[in-house]
Write an enzyme that holds these catalytic residues in place. Structure first.
Site, PDB file in Angstrom:
ATOM      1  N   TYR A   1       5.558 108.455  -1.595  1.00  0.00           N
ATOM      2  CA  TYR A   1       6.897 109.090  -2.165  1.00  0.00           C
ATOM      3  C   TYR A   1       7.332 110.248  -1.340  1.00  0.00           C
ATOM      4  O   TYR A   1       7.817 111.195  -1.879  1.00  0.00           O
ATOM      5  CB  TYR A   1       6.624 109.433  -3.743  1.00  0.00           C
ATOM      6  CG  TYR A   1       6.313 108.144  -4.484  1.00  0.00           C
ATOM      7  CD1 TYR A   1       7.016 107.180  -4.711  1.00  0.00           C
ATOM      8  CD2 TYR A   1       5.090 107.991  -4.952  1.00  0.00           C
ATOM      9  CE1 TYR A   1       6.712 105.946  -5.348  1.00  0.00           C
ATOM     10  CE2 TYR A   1       4.569 107.002  -5.771  1.00  0.00           C
ATOM     11  CZ  TYR A   1       5.387 105.991  -5.981  1.00  0.00           C
ATOM     12  OH  TYR A   1       5.085 104.791  -6.672  1.00  0.00           O
TER      13      TYR A   1
ATOM     14  N   GLU B   1      -0.308  96.963  -9.411  1.00  0.00           N
ATOM     15  CA  GLU B   1       0.552  97.240  -8.468  1.00  0.00           C
ATOM     16  C   GLU B   1       0.339  98.784  -7.841  1.00  0.00           C
ATOM     17  O   GLU B   1       1.337  99.614  -8.252  1.00  0.00           O
ATOM     18  CB  GLU B   1       1.837  97.132  -9.172  1.00  0.00           C
ATOM     19  CG  GLU B   1       2.211  95.557  -9.772  1.00  0.00           C
ATOM     20  CD  GLU B   1       3.383  95.655 -10.552  1.00  0.00           C
ATOM     21  OE1 GLU B   1       3.978  96.877 -10.926  1.00  0.00           O
ATOM     22  OE2 GLU B   1       3.800  94.569 -11.065  1.00  0.00           O
ATOM     23  N   PRO B   2      -0.762  98.998  -7.025  1.00  0.00           N
ATOM     24  CA  PRO B   2      -0.838 100.455  -6.739  1.00  0.00           C
ATOM     25  C   PRO B   2      -0.061 100.975  -5.784  1.00  0.00           C
ATOM     26  O   PRO B   2       0.170 100.107  -4.786  1.00  0.00           O
ATOM     27  CB  PRO B   2      -2.427 100.594  -6.300  1.00  0.00           C
ATOM     28  CG  PRO B   2      -2.692  99.096  -5.951  1.00  0.00           C
ATOM     29  CD  PRO B   2      -1.642  98.183  -6.774  1.00  0.00           C
ATOM     30  N   GLY B   3       0.334 101.946  -5.857  1.00  0.00           N
ATOM     31  CA  GLY B   3       1.102 102.572  -4.784  1.00  0.00           C
ATOM     32  C   GLY B   3       0.615 104.013  -4.530  1.00  0.00           C
ATOM     33  O   GLY B   3      -0.055 103.994  -3.222  1.00  0.00           O
ATOM     34  N   ARG B   4       0.701 104.969  -5.065  1.00  0.00           N
ATOM     35  CA  ARG B   4       0.416 106.282  -4.729  1.00  0.00           C
ATOM     36  C   ARG B   4      -1.321 106.325  -4.629  1.00  0.00           C
ATOM     37  O   ARG B   4      -1.712 106.821  -3.531  1.00  0.00           O
ATOM     38  CB  ARG B   4       0.453 107.237  -5.979  1.00  0.00           C
ATOM     39  CG  ARG B   4       0.292 108.843  -5.780  1.00  0.00           C
ATOM     40  CD  ARG B   4       0.204 109.541  -7.057  1.00  0.00           C
ATOM     41  NE  ARG B   4       1.376 109.108  -7.977  1.00  0.00           N
ATOM     42  CZ  ARG B   4       2.400 109.791  -7.915  1.00  0.00           C
ATOM     43  NH1 ARG B   4       2.994 110.838  -7.221  1.00  0.00           N
ATOM     44  NH2 ARG B   4       3.484 109.368  -8.811  1.00  0.00           N
TER      45      ARG B   4
ATOM     46  N   CYS C   1      20.595 124.581   2.587  1.00  0.00           N
ATOM     47  CA  CYS C   1      21.208 125.600   1.697  1.00  0.00           C
ATOM     48  C   CYS C   1      21.335 125.433   0.188  1.00  0.00           C
ATOM     49  O   CYS C   1      22.173 125.091  -0.480  1.00  0.00           O
ATOM     50  CB  CYS C   1      22.660 125.602   2.247  1.00  0.00           C
ATOM     51  SG  CYS C   1      22.657 125.652   3.969  1.00  0.00           S
ATOM     52  N   GLU C   2      20.081 125.343  -0.118  1.00  0.00           N
ATOM     53  CA  GLU C   2      19.877 125.256  -1.731  1.00  0.00           C
ATOM     54  C   GLU C   2      18.504 126.155  -2.292  1.00  0.00           C
ATOM     55  O   GLU C   2      17.592 126.061  -1.394  1.00  0.00           O
ATOM     56  CB  GLU C   2      19.275 123.859  -2.090  1.00  0.00           C
ATOM     57  CG  GLU C   2      20.536 122.829  -1.801  1.00  0.00           C
ATOM     58  CD  GLU C   2      20.810 122.060  -3.104  1.00  0.00           C
ATOM     59  OE1 GLU C   2      20.337 122.228  -4.036  1.00  0.00           O
ATOM     60  OE2 GLU C   2      21.485 120.913  -2.771  1.00  0.00           O
TER      61      GLU C   2
HETATM   62  N1  LLP Z   1       4.951  99.187 -10.486  1.00  0.00           N
HETATM   63  C1  LLP Z   1       6.005  99.695 -10.907  1.00  0.00           C
HETATM   64  C2  LLP Z   1       6.813  98.569 -11.634  1.00  0.00           C
HETATM   65  C3  LLP Z   1       6.417 101.140 -10.821  1.00  0.00           C
HETATM   66  O1  LLP Z   1       7.594 101.555 -11.208  1.00  0.00           O
HETATM   67  C4  LLP Z   1       5.775 101.917  -9.865  1.00  0.00           C
HETATM   68  C5  LLP Z   1       5.981 103.222  -9.739  1.00  0.00           C
HETATM   69  C6  LLP Z   1       4.407 101.448  -9.356  1.00  0.00           C
HETATM   70  C7  LLP Z   1       4.126 100.121  -9.713  1.00  0.00           C
HETATM   71  C8  LLP Z   1       3.717 102.215  -8.671  1.00  0.00           C
HETATM   72  O2  LLP Z   1       3.043 103.214  -9.164  1.00  0.00           O
HETATM   73  P1  LLP Z   1       2.145 104.292  -8.450  1.00  0.00           P
HETATM   74  O3  LLP Z   1       0.675 103.338  -8.183  1.00  0.00           O
HETATM   75  O4  LLP Z   1       2.406 104.758  -7.162  1.00  0.00           O
HETATM   76  O5  LLP Z   1       1.747 105.453  -9.683  1.00  0.00           O
HETATM   77  N2  LLP Z   1       8.475 109.318  -7.100  1.00  0.00           N
HETATM   78  C9  LLP Z   1       7.601 109.634  -8.009  1.00  0.00           C
HETATM   79  C10 LLP Z   1       6.770 108.509  -8.418  1.00  0.00           C
HETATM   80  C11 LLP Z   1       7.701 107.226  -8.986  1.00  0.00           C
HETATM   81  C12 LLP Z   1       6.868 106.081  -9.394  1.00  0.00           C
HETATM   82  C13 LLP Z   1       7.966 105.168  -9.817  1.00  0.00           C
HETATM   83  N3  LLP Z   1       7.164 103.705 -10.190  1.00  0.00           N
HETATM   84  C14 LLP Z   1       6.442 110.806  -7.455  1.00  0.00           C
HETATM   85  O6  LLP Z   1       6.881 111.129  -6.240  1.00  0.00           O
HETATM   86  O7  LLP Z   1       5.650 110.970  -8.159  1.00  0.00           O
END
Ligand code: LLP
Length: 415
Positions: free
Chosen positions: A370, A273-276, A342-343
């Site tokens: 993000y 489940e890659p995001g970043r 304003c912070e």
């Molecule tokens: N799967 C689940 C269940 C998750 O909770 C997350 C991220 C991912 C996959 C994706 O993770 P990644 O590959 O992106 O690391 N807003 C924060 C990051 C929060 C991540 C939350 N969960 C930031 O800007 O660093």
């Protein structure tokens, strides 16, 4: 691949000058590179070639329809955490049977809709959720495919706000309790146990925590098999880090290689489940310097983007690189790069040496993950535009919000 590079003293996104994008779409604007997103996705998919797998992009990292569509065209799956994300994926052309549904707070409505469209799997995070899913599936007279999200109690060694695999976190089912909960799941007539899931945190920069979690899950899978509960897929979540500054995160290919070695011969399918790691370095936030303010103590560059556009620096003290789109000659000064909100916490970067003049364009790097998704309308600021670059072309995949839109849903009192 590098999505953003200098040519003739100007920063480009693929084949398009960022200065041209600022002129055409205004600022602040998020700019994404299609080629970079595709290359990052392929790094996962290629490393998984030859075995059953799903690469489910974590929609929370960047949920723009254009971005999701680029991934859907490559056959990506999606990891969602809400009904809203589900509808986005479908609108972007994603296939329901490649969706995994994560999150600790799924509502009945979320479950119903996901069952109607036929998602690949629910990643269930508690016993109460399991019972609720059984009820909703029974009402619809279907069988819900489930994994339990197991909390393996490993320290991901990342920022505490994005570390999720420790026993004190709200996520998942403690590994010690998992067997009993699986036994319950196996009894429930409208559930079908298909997998085991974990996600231990985000922005991990080394492999040992991932492999430690994997070993614990494999132990669980063996204990479940001994009880007659057979697991088909293993979902290792997301979490692979990226380079913001000087981090040296493992490559997706090396990570997957190490995982494949350990699960060899087990006949398990793999889900990630890659995001970043797919989108962070595919994007920048393009912003313009409104004012340079020199005080006795500090020099500030006040730009037109703010914490409402990009909250990572304010929320996590995240360090994000900031570069000039057309760098000037000169010594530079040490600036805090701040927004108009304003912070005191409204900063994008601190102590950056840049040679600047009013009107200059800056790019906040690694902002594809993000970034926009965490933006708000604080200070009644419309959210930024989003532009997707593909070679020499640029497409506005989300137009800038107008002021009227910001209060369109509000009303005055009748008397
Ligand atoms: N799967 C689940 C269940 C998750 O909770 C997350 C991220 C991912 C996959 C994706 O993770 P990644 O590959 O992106 O690391 N807003 C924060 C990051 C929060 C991540 C939350 N969960 C930031 O800007 O660093």
């Amino acid at each position: 691949m590098e999505a953003f590079s200098y040519r003739d003293g100007q920063l480009f996104a693929e084949g398009v000058a960022l200065s041209a994008l600022a002129q055409r779409f205004g600022t602040p604007t998020y700019v994404y590179s299609r080629a970079h997103i595709e290359a990052q996705y392929r790094a996962y998919a290629d490393a998984l070639d030859g075995m059953p797998h799903l690469v489910c992009f974590a929609v929370k990292a960047n949920s723009n329809l254009g971005v999701l569509n680029v991934l859907a065209r490559l056959g990506a799956g999606f990891d969602i955490v809400s009904r809203g994300e589900l509808e986005r994926v479908l609108a972007a052309g994603g296939q329901p049977d490649r969706i995994v549904f994560s999150g600790v707070g799924k509502t009945r409505d979320d479950m119903r809709r996901a069952l109607e469209v036929g998602v690949h799997c629910f990643n269930v995070e508690s016993t109460d959720e399991l019972e609720r899913l059984q009820q909703v599936a029974a009402e619809l007279d279907v069988k819900a495919p489930v994994s339990l999200r197991v909390n393996p109690d490993v320290d991901a060694g990342t920022h505490p706000y994005i570390s999720t695999g420790l026993k004190e976190n709200k996520f998942g089912i403690a590994i010690a309790d998992a067997e009993a909960v699986y036994a319950r799941a196996a009894e429930l007539p409208n559930l079908q146990v298909v997998g085991v899931d974990c996600h231990i945190g985000s922005q991990l920069t080394s492999l040992p925590p991932f492999l430690d979690a994997l070993d614990r899950l494999l132990g669980l899978i063996d204990r479940l098999a001994a009880r007659g509960i057979h697991i088909r897929h293993l979902d290792l979540g997301g979490g692979l880090g990226v380079r913001y500054r000087d981090e040296q995160p493992p490559l997706a290919g090396d990570y997957i290689q190490a995982v494949r070695q350990r699960i060899e011969g087990r006949g398990l399918a793999l889900v990630f489940e890659p995001g970043r790691s797919i989108v962070a370095n595919a994007g920048v936030l393009l912003t313009r310097v409104e004012y340079l303010k020199h005080t006795a103590h500090k020099d500030f560059a006040i730009v037109d983007a703010a914490m409402n556009d990009l909250i990572r620096p304010a929320l996590y003290q995240a360090w994000m690189n900031v570069v000039a789109v057309q760098p000037r000659e000169g010594e530079g000064r040490r600036y805090d790069i701040v927004g108009p909100i304003c912070e005191t916490g409204d900063f994008l970067a601190k102590d950056r040496t840049l040679e600047l003049a009013e009107g200059d364009l800056l790019a906040v790097c690694s902002a594809g993950a993000y970034g926009f998704v965490m933006s708000s309308n604080y200070n009644t600021r419309g959210r930024a535009a989003e532009v997707l670059v593909d070679g020499d072309e640029a497409f506005e995949v989300r137009r800038r919000e107008s002021v009227q839109e910001l209060y369109a849903g509000e009303s005055l009192l009748p008397r």
